[in-house]
Write a protein that holds these residues in place. Sequence first.
Motif, short mmCIF file in Angstrom:
data_model
loop_
_atom_site.label_atom_id
_atom_site.label_comp_id
_atom_site.label_asym_id
_atom_site.label_seq_id
_atom_site.Cartn_x
_atom_site.Cartn_y
_atom_site.Cartn_z
N VAL A 72 0.83 -1.04 -0.07
CA VAL A 72 0.06 -0.14 0.12
C VAL A 72 0.92 1.21 0.05
O VAL A 72 0.48 2.12 -0.77
N THR A 83 -4.69 -1.81 -5.06
CA THR A 83 -3.70 -2.34 -3.87
C THR A 83 -3.96 -3.74 -3.53
O THR A 83 -2.98 -4.56 -3.11
N HIS A 221 -2.31 -6.18 4.01
CA HIS A 221 -2.76 -5.27 3.58
C HIS A 221 -3.79 -4.54 4.37
O HIS A 221 -4.00 -3.38 4.26
#
Lengths: 303, 287
Positions: A72, A83, A221
Amino acid sequence: MIVASRTGQCVLGGAALAIASMPLWASAWHMQLASTALVGALFALSLQVLVGATGLVSLAQAGFFGLGAYAVQLLGSPPIWVTLPVAVVAAGLAALLIGPLALRTRGFFFLMTTLAFGQMLFFAFHDTPLGGGTDGVFIQRPFLGFAISRTARPAVFLLLNLGVLVAVYAGLCGLMRTMLGHALQGIRSNENRMAALGHDVQRLKLIAFVLAGALAGLAGHMAALTDGFVSPDLLGWHRSAEALLMILLGGIGALHGPILGAFALTAIQEAGTLVTDRPRLVEGVVFLAAVLFLRHGLAGWRR
Amino acid sequence: MLTGLIAQLLNGVQYGLLLFLISSGLTLIFGVMGVINLAHGSLFMIGAYLAFAVASATGVFWLALPAAVAGGVVLGALLERVLFRQFRTRPHLDQVLLTFALILLFEEARSALLGNEFHSVPVPSALDFSVPVIGGFGYSAYRLAVLVICLAVAGAMVWLIERTRIGSAIRAAAENTEMLDLLGLDAGRVHTFVFAGGTALAMLAGALAAPLQSVYPGMGDGFLILSFIVVVIGGLGSVAGAFWAALLVGLIDTLGKAYVPQAAGIAVCAMMAAVLLWRPTGLFGRG
């Protein structure tokens, strides 16, 4: 590997609904805490693909988690539909590079090798200016497709994390019922037998390693999104050990074990910081007690 | 340029020998007991803090070395008897978690007793000068002393393992634990001896390293990872493998940090990857 019974699934579903209803009654702080537990559960679940399903204890998992988180930051926060796949693919690719090397070894050798490779990923972000330095950086969260106000943020991320966890859990439940899932579990109970039956054990292990790595990247993430902050500590092997503790706490033999364990550990850590100014002491004692006394975890409580 | 290179080579050898003290214990404990000890780096840290405490309390650094060895023997024997004995036959996961718990508890105990500050331990005054090596270039006498002490310890280990009765018991145990029972030896005592010895070596390494670098909370972490790499490269359970691999890793890490700082960690890792590709059981490991 036990997939929860029908009653068990109902209980898990009820818990998910309770968490989904949190924006209606809980404070922002409680929702953030629940998000931390959900991300932890996602991470521990990714490791369970290796530990519980295939019988491989890896300490490189935090490296893939951290890669997912740094994806990210390195991408400069484009929208989430960019992303998320990049984080998953990057972590999966790293696992595909490390896996064939680490999987040449077994048992303790595998542990040591994964620890060393995981730490190398850590040093890559800790010792070089690549990811913004040793102390970590704040990141701008990627665009989710709609504008969110600061006050709505905890609730949005809570629901997002919950949705991802439920999807991954359901996917893994399905996987465990397929031929691949059964083959992985066969490796866990007896690797030589699986080889003798004509399975390509090495390839199956690599599939598990890459799948686990990619899912860890997904967890990383989500962690970066939730916290809005990344630091090299995300890749440190202490985090892998924590995920192992979640698995042991929750129950190594059950697919839902890591989820129970993640919530239990988050609660214990939170209680630790509230009660004492030495939370790591509490964590150490919990580790010790769990490994000495809680052999089957919370999921195997009644056995 | 050349003198700088010689200094770095000497540093590398000396660093490698310190790594050998740590990793030989790790590899022996695994070879003989089948136990993986992630808290081995914390033992190194405890040794360094013990040296700091002894040196600042008495003003005599040399007392720290016997203190580290004696402390290591007592702590190691205690850990083996109380905890590790019952974890010999447990799954790897349990051993990882047990030793991770120990890391947290050791760090907390250190934090409660001595705080979280960085400390420096002065080089003992008797060795606080430089020795001319080549062409008027001087090298720290203390570093040379560390080099000599480590070599002496390595020599003593080889003698102990190859020439003494307890050494033959250790070799037999590394080969096959049941062999000990057949030979009429007490396996439990051999295990305690090996674990206590490994702990003492790690703490001695910590005490020796204290004047060379600052003494700080996470100082064992880097050493733990590097000694794992040493054990993987050298082959599990092989003391000779640990020796050569430690020198190799020490040299590569030191030269790398001096000349290509960003790539030092990666270089060591690449070497491990190469060894794994070529010989998955390590340079000196048995199949």
